[in-house]
Scaffold this motif. Sequence first.
Motif, mmCIF file in Angstrom:
data_model
loop_
_atom_site.group_PDB
_atom_site.id
_atom_site.type_symbol
_atom_site.label_atom_id
_atom_site.label_comp_id
_atom_site.label_asym_id
_atom_site.label_seq_id
_atom_site.Cartn_x
_atom_site.Cartn_y
_atom_site.Cartn_z
ATOM 1 N N ARG A 1 -13.986 7.145 33.412
ATOM 2 C CA ARG A 1 -14.652 6.009 34.073
ATOM 3 C C ARG A 1 -15.916 6.471 34.796
ATOM 4 N NH1 ARG A 1 -9.380 4.197 35.429
ATOM 5 N NH2 ARG A 1 -9.615 5.058 37.542
ATOM 6 N N ILE A 2 -15.808 7.617 35.485
ATOM 7 C CA ILE A 2 -16.974 8.156 36.194
ATOM 8 C C ILE A 2 -18.100 8.437 35.205
ATOM 9 C CG2 ILE A 2 -17.874 10.154 37.464
ATOM 10 C CD1 ILE A 2 -15.138 10.380 38.836
ATOM 11 N N ARG A 3 -17.773 9.094 34.100
ATOM 12 C CA ARG A 3 -18.792 9.457 33.105
ATOM 13 C C ARG A 3 -19.424 8.198 32.479
ATOM 14 N NH1 ARG A 3 -18.597 14.525 30.368
ATOM 15 N NH2 ARG A 3 -18.409 13.460 28.357
ATOM 16 N N LYS A 4 -18.598 7.202 32.200
ATOM 17 C CA LYS A 4 -19.104 5.958 31.635
ATOM 18 C C LYS A 4 -20.094 5.292 32.592
ATOM 19 C CE LYS A 4 -17.650 1.476 29.805
ATOM 20 N NZ LYS A 4 -16.525 0.507 29.652
ATOM 21 N N GLN A 5 -19.737 5.276 33.888
ATOM 22 C CA GLN A 5 -20.613 4.664 34.879
ATOM 23 C C GLN A 5 -21.927 5.430 35.023
ATOM 24 O OE1 GLN A 5 -19.731 1.667 36.588
ATOM 25 N NE2 GLN A 5 -21.954 1.771 36.820
ATOM 26 N N LEU A 6 -21.838 6.769 34.989
ATOM 27 C CA LEU A 6 -23.046 7.590 35.085
ATOM 28 C C LEU A 6 -23.979 7.338 33.896
ATOM 29 C CD1 LEU A 6 -21.595 10.994 36.352
ATOM 30 C CD2 LEU A 6 -22.839 9.278 37.682
ATOM 31 N N LEU A 7 -23.407 7.106 32.726
ATOM 32 C CA LEU A 7 -24.212 6.781 31.546
ATOM 33 C C LEU A 7 -24.853 5.396 31.693
ATOM 34 C CD1 LEU A 7 -21.816 8.155 28.801
ATOM 35 C CD2 LEU A 7 -24.173 8.925 29.162
ATOM 36 N N GLU A 8 -24.073 4.436 32.182
ATOM 37 C CA GLU A 8 -24.601 3.077 32.375
ATOM 38 C C GLU A 8 -25.725 3.055 33.399
ATOM 39 O OE1 GLU A 8 -21.364 0.494 33.331
ATOM 40 O OE2 GLU A 8 -20.441 0.666 31.339
ATOM 41 N N ASP A 9 -25.610 3.921 34.413
ATOM 42 C CA ASP A 9 -26.633 3.986 35.469
ATOM 43 C C ASP A 9 -27.792 4.908 35.104
ATOM 44 O OD1 ASP A 9 -25.107 2.268 36.968
ATOM 45 O OD2 ASP A 9 -24.187 3.839 38.201
ATOM 46 N N SER A 10 -27.754 5.457 33.894
ATOM 47 C CA SER A 10 -28.799 6.383 33.402
ATOM 48 C C SER A 10 -28.916 7.650 34.237
ATOM 49 C CB SER A 10 -30.163 5.672 33.336
ATOM 50 O OG SER A 10 -30.111 4.608 32.408
ATOM 51 N N ILE A 11 -27.825 8.019 34.920
ATOM 52 C CA ILE A 11 -27.787 9.299 35.627
ATOM 53 C C ILE A 11 -27.497 10.411 34.626
ATOM 54 C CG2 ILE A 11 -26.524 10.653 37.365
ATOM 55 C CD1 ILE A 11 -26.160 7.920 38.869
ATOM 56 N N LEU A 12 -26.672 10.099 33.615
ATOM 57 C CA LEU A 12 -26.472 10.984 32.463
ATOM 58 C C LEU A 12 -27.146 10.369 31.244
ATOM 59 C CD1 LEU A 12 -22.689 12.069 32.578
ATOM 60 C CD2 LEU A 12 -24.673 13.490 33.111
ATOM 61 N N LYS A 13 -27.845 11.199 30.494
ATOM 62 C CA LYS A 13 -28.451 10.743 29.243
ATOM 63 C C LYS A 13 -28.229 11.801 28.166
ATOM 64 C CE LYS A 13 -32.129 7.580 30.687
ATOM 65 N NZ LYS A 13 -33.591 7.317 30.690
ATOM 66 N N GLU A 14 -27.990 11.334 26.935
ATOM 67 C CA GLU A 14 -27.781 12.275 25.832
ATOM 68 C C GLU A 14 -29.108 12.880 25.384
ATOM 69 O OE1 GLU A 14 -25.918 12.542 21.314
ATOM 70 O OE2 GLU A 14 -25.560 10.737 22.532
ATOM 71 N N GLU A 15 -29.140 14.202 25.321
ATOM 72 C CA GLU A 15 -30.318 14.920 24.840
ATOM 73 C C GLU A 15 -29.850 16.155 24.066
ATOM 74 O OE1 GLU A 15 -33.087 15.932 27.945
ATOM 75 O OE2 GLU A 15 -32.947 13.953 28.893
ATOM 76 N N ASN A 16 -30.218 16.238 22.808
ATOM 77 C CA ASN A 16 -29.906 17.423 21.983
ATOM 78 C C ASN A 16 -28.431 17.814 22.009
ATOM 79 O OD1 ASN A 16 -32.695 17.722 21.364
ATOM 80 N ND2 ASN A 16 -32.997 18.715 23.352
ATOM 81 N N GLY A 17 -27.568 16.820 21.868
ATOM 82 C CA GLY A 17 -26.146 17.103 21.734
ATOM 83 C C GLY A 17 -25.377 17.355 23.014
ATOM 84 N N VAL A 18 -26.011 17.127 24.169
ATOM 85 C CA VAL A 18 -25.305 17.224 25.462
ATOM 86 C C VAL A 18 -25.785 16.080 26.352
ATOM 87 C CG1 VAL A 18 -24.907 19.724 25.453
ATOM 88 C CG2 VAL A 18 -27.038 18.819 26.391
ATOM 89 N N TYR A 19 -25.017 15.823 27.404
ATOM 90 C CA TYR A 19 -25.483 14.891 28.432
ATOM 91 C C TYR A 19 -26.251 15.689 29.480
ATOM 92 C CZ TYR A 19 -22.208 11.316 26.682
ATOM 93 O OH TYR A 19 -21.536 10.408 25.917
ATOM 94 N N ILE A 20 -27.391 15.161 29.907
ATOM 95 C CA ILE A 20 -28.211 15.819 30.921
ATOM 96 C C ILE A 20 -28.271 14.954 32.173
ATOM 97 C CG2 ILE A 20 -30.505 16.745 31.485
ATOM 98 C CD1 ILE A 20 -29.214 18.323 29.277
ATOM 99 N N PHE A 21 -28.061 15.560 33.348
ATOM 100 C CA PHE A 21 -28.222 14.849 34.619
ATOM 101 C C PHE A 21 -29.707 14.574 34.835
ATOM 102 C CE2 PHE A 21 -23.972 16.412 35.286
ATOM 103 C CZ PHE A 21 -23.388 15.507 36.169
ATOM 104 N N GLN A 22 -30.044 13.298 34.985
ATOM 105 C CA GLN A 22 -31.437 12.891 35.156
ATOM 106 C C GLN A 22 -31.902 12.960 36.604
ATOM 107 O OE1 GLN A 22 -33.260 12.005 32.229
ATOM 108 N NE2 GLN A 22 -31.358 12.913 31.412
ATOM 109 N N CYS A 23 -30.960 13.130 37.525
ATOM 110 C CA CYS A 23 -31.291 13.247 38.947
ATOM 111 C C CYS A 23 -30.135 13.959 39.650
ATOM 112 C CB CYS A 23 -31.521 11.866 39.580
ATOM 113 S SG CYS A 23 -30.058 10.787 39.508
#
Length: 282
Positions: A221-243
């Motif tokens: 749930r935490i990871r899903k929310q972070l993706l929805e909030d664009s805190i995590l974004k997929e880049e080159n096969g991993v999720y990257i923290f945007q902030c």
Amino acid sequence: MNMINRPQTIQIFLPDGSPTSIREAEITNRLVKAILFPRNKMQEVVKRELVHFTGVYFLFGITEDGAKPLVYIGEGEDCFKRIQSHNRLKDFWTHCVIVSTKTDEYTKTDVKFLEHYCLEKATEVSRYKLDNDTGSKKQSISESREHDLLDNFETAKILLATLGYPIFEEKRKAQTTKELFYCKGKDASAVGELTDDGFLVYKGGRSTIIEAQSIGTWVSRIRKQLLEDSILKEENGVYIFQCDHVFNSPSAAAATVLARAANGWTSWKDLSGKTLDELKRK
């Protein structure tokens, strides 16, 4: 040493004697003063002189999904009149803080400048989601007045945090007190630090995409929310923290990074390999 780092005394006055009701806060030798009140105390707080002064106000609540604290920042020549309007039209807020001067010295230009600066800083720090639709226009004021108002902002920042709303507090500690910890997995790698709020993972951290069966629904749930909030974004096969992002615990941070169940106290290690548990709990 700047104002935020030196010891100081803050006086909090409880007009009706309740620590969960109306509170007025000030640093006794400073011009700025703040008043906090719950939404259900509108009829009582109207009697307080400070709420009718020219100032900046903050309406605090949480987002509908409860994932993040929410704030609306505004200004007014009589703050209470503006808040009465928000009481009719805005549902989300539960508490309000008004920041003004003890002797009602602010002009309309002063508070418009402060409102603009507060919106800018709140966006930059990103602890709270903003309910404001549009940004305010920066006011043209003299250089000397700008410095005075920025000094006032520093006082307001401390008073808001003391009242339980650290909206402008930087997530990262000062360079001199910082202890960095590292969490690594097969394709995950993140850096962070233990803070007063929880565990802070730095911008640029790499998180595994594919979740292990052991991850647990709460981490998903935490990871899903972070993706929805664009805190995590997929880049080159991993999720990257945007902030930079603060987690409630080291384990929530580690499990999010590693995409599996994890004990954060042993997963986060310093450069010498010592765990968070060894350094902070032994």
